[in-house]
Structures are given as structure tokens and as C-alpha cells.
Write a protein that holds these residues in place. Structure first.
Motif, PDB file in Angstrom:
ATOM      1  N   LYS A 229      -1.222   9.240   0.085  1.00  9.85           N
ATOM      2  CA  LYS A 229      -2.630   9.322   0.485  1.00  9.85           C
ATOM      3  C   LYS A 229      -3.173   7.964   0.900  1.00  9.85           C
ATOM      4  O   LYS A 229      -3.805   7.839   1.964  1.00  9.85           O
ATOM      5  N   THR A 230      -2.932   6.940   0.101  1.00  7.96           N
ATOM      6  CA  THR A 230      -3.436   5.613   0.459  1.00  7.96           C
ATOM      7  C   THR A 230      -2.670   5.034   1.654  1.00  7.96           C
ATOM      8  O   THR A 230      -3.253   4.333   2.480  1.00  7.96           O
TER       9      THR A 230
ATOM     10  N   GLY B  92      -4.198   6.609   4.674  1.00  3.67           N
ATOM     11  CA  GLY B  92      -5.498   5.988   4.941  1.00  3.67           C
ATOM     12  C   GLY B  92      -5.355   4.624   5.564  1.00  3.67           C
ATOM     13  O   GLY B  92      -6.075   4.270   6.505  1.00  3.67           O
TER      14      GLY B  92
ATOM     15  N   VAL C 203       0.822  -1.215   0.000  1.00  2.00           N
ATOM     16  CA  VAL C 203       0.000   0.000   0.000  1.00  2.00           C
ATOM     17  C   VAL C 203       0.853   1.262   0.000  1.00  2.00           C
ATOM     18  O   VAL C 203       0.344   2.363  -0.028  1.00  2.00           O
TER      19      VAL C 203
ATOM     20  N   LYS D 213       1.501   5.392  -2.760  1.00  2.00           N
ATOM     21  CA  LYS D 213       1.081   6.782  -2.683  1.00  2.00           C
ATOM     22  C   LYS D 213       0.876   7.165  -1.229  1.00  2.00           C
ATOM     23  O   LYS D 213       0.362   6.372  -0.439  1.00  2.00           O
TER      24      LYS D 213
ATOM     25  N   LEU E 156     -11.400   6.300  -0.575  1.00  2.00           N
ATOM     26  CA  LEU E 156     -10.341   5.635   0.180  1.00  2.00           C
ATOM     27  C   LEU E 156     -10.580   4.127   0.198  1.00  2.00           C
ATOM     28  O   LEU E 156      -9.639   3.346   0.067  1.00  2.00           O
TER      29      LEU E 156
ATOM     30  N   ALA F 236      -9.379   2.917  -3.064  1.00  2.00           N
ATOM     31  CA  ALA F 236      -7.925   3.030  -3.184  1.00  2.00           C
ATOM     32  C   ALA F 236      -7.213   1.914  -2.414  1.00  2.00           C
ATOM     33  O   ALA F 236      -6.192   1.392  -2.868  1.00  2.00           O
ATOM     34  N   LEU F 237      -7.759   1.561  -1.245  1.00  2.00           N
ATOM     35  CA  LEU F 237      -7.128   0.511  -0.442  1.00  2.00           C
ATOM     36  C   LEU F 237      -7.362  -0.866  -1.048  1.00  2.00           C
ATOM     37  O   LEU F 237      -6.527  -1.752  -0.921  1.00  2.00           O
TER      38      LEU F 237
END
Length: 194
Positions: free
Chosen positions: A39-40, A43, A34, A37, A102, A105-106
Motif C-alpha cells: 500500500k505505501t 502510494g 518504502v 508494504k 497515506l 504512512a510515507l
């Protein structure tokens, strides 16, 4: 009541000195998967903080009031896995409703929190260290913060690496593993804090 100084030592030790990813090598699957990025990665870090902290508290309560009371501590691993799976399902449902971007994205890594050995490792370490419920939750929170710090730093480095000219044999996972190894060496410097 737990001594504030002891809780502060646990907080620093679990997040920096004995970082779950970089010194204990637990939770490597989401750490490597993960961290593409920031951002991910952030999260995922927040989700892991929530799950590990809550799992530490719930596992501590179950251990103290059920497993020890009925002398069935040998079931601890199975019970902890069930607690973790239930909490991850809760987080997954919450993210799907509240933060669908999110959640998307995950992807597959969100259910992997269930099998993230860092979550189970913290619950078992809390039991082995004979931490109380509050101390166990502080240890779980600090461990999860350490995981988040490590994954966000790696994600930031990976975003920068994408713009560099890297030799063919080091592209992809080899440079990521090399970077993670260098991060682990850097985190050894925190051992002088305690």
C-alpha cells in the motif's frame, strides 16, 4: 509531432528495459525504504509518477524557453532541483489534505522525493537526449511507471518474506538487497523486447 512508434518505444524502454531502479540504480533510497508494504509502495509510486511526469514537462519548458534562449544551460541542474522541490512541496500539501493516512504512512520518504536522484536523473537525461517537451514527459512518465512497478513488486515480495524462516545473517536488509539484485537480473530479460 513526435512519432507514436517512437513514443511507444520510449514508453517500453524506460519502464521495463532501462528500469530506473533496477538497471540505472537511481532512486534506491525510497525503493529500499518504502517497500515494506504494498500500500505505501503504491502510494509512493503514484506520488513519484506525478512528480517525475510534471517535473519532466516543466523542466523541458524551462530548458527550451529560458535556459537555451539565454544561453545559460550550465544552470540546468540548479533550476531542475528547484522545480522538483516546488513540485514535491505541492504533492506533500495535497496528500496532507486529501489523504492524511497515506501522508503519515510515507512519513519522511515523501520529502525524500526532492532528493530522489531518479527525478533529477530523468530531467537531465531528457535534456541530454534532446527530447522535446512531449517526448520528455512520456519518458518521465514511463520511467516513473517503471519505478512504481519495481517498488510494488519488491514490496509484495517483502510482505511474503516476512512469513518465511530466513537465516539470521540474511534477515533485514541483506535479504532485501539480494531480492533486489535478483529482480534486476530478471528485468534484464526485458531487453529482448526492443
Amino acid at each position: 509531432m513526435d512519432n507514436i512508434k517512437d513514443l511507444l518505444v520510449i514508453l517500453i524502454s524506460s519502464s521495463l528495459v532501462s528500469n530506473v531502479v533496477l538497471s540505472q540504480f537511481l532512486g534506491l533510497c525510497p525503493f529500499l525504504g518504502v517497500s515494506k508494504k504494498v500500500k505505501t509502495a503504491g502510494g509512493m509510486g503514484v506520488a513519484v509518477i506525478f512528480v517525475i511526469t510534471l517535473a519532466s514537462g516543466v523542466a523541458g519548458v524551462i530548458n527550451k524557453y529560458v535556459l537555451q534562449r539565454f544561453h545559460i544551460q550550465y544552470l540546468d541542474t540548479i533550476v531542475f532541483i528547484l522545480v522538483i522541490a516546488a513540485l514535491v512541496q505541492f504533492v506533500e500539501m495535497f496528500l496532507k489534505k486529501a489523504m492524511p493516512s497515506l501522508y503519515e504512512a510515507l512519513g519522511v520518504y515523501l520529502p525524500l522525493i526532492t532528493t530522489n536522484c531518479a527525478v533529477l536523473g530523468v530531467a537531465i537525461n531528457n535534456e541530454q537526449a534532446e527530447y522535446g517537451i512531449l517526448t520528455g514527459m512520456v519518458n518521465g512518465f514511463a520511467t516513473a511507471v517503471g519505478f512504481t512497478i519495481a517498488i510494488v513488486i519488491l514490496a509484495g515480495i517483502r510482505e511474503k518474506i516476512a512469513y518465511n524462516d530466513i537465516p539470521e545473517s540474511f534477515r533485514g536488509m541483506p535479504i532485501v538487497l539480494l531480492t533486489a539484485g535478483l529482480m534486476a537480473i530478471a528485468f534484464v530479460g526485458f531487453s529482448g523486447l526492443l
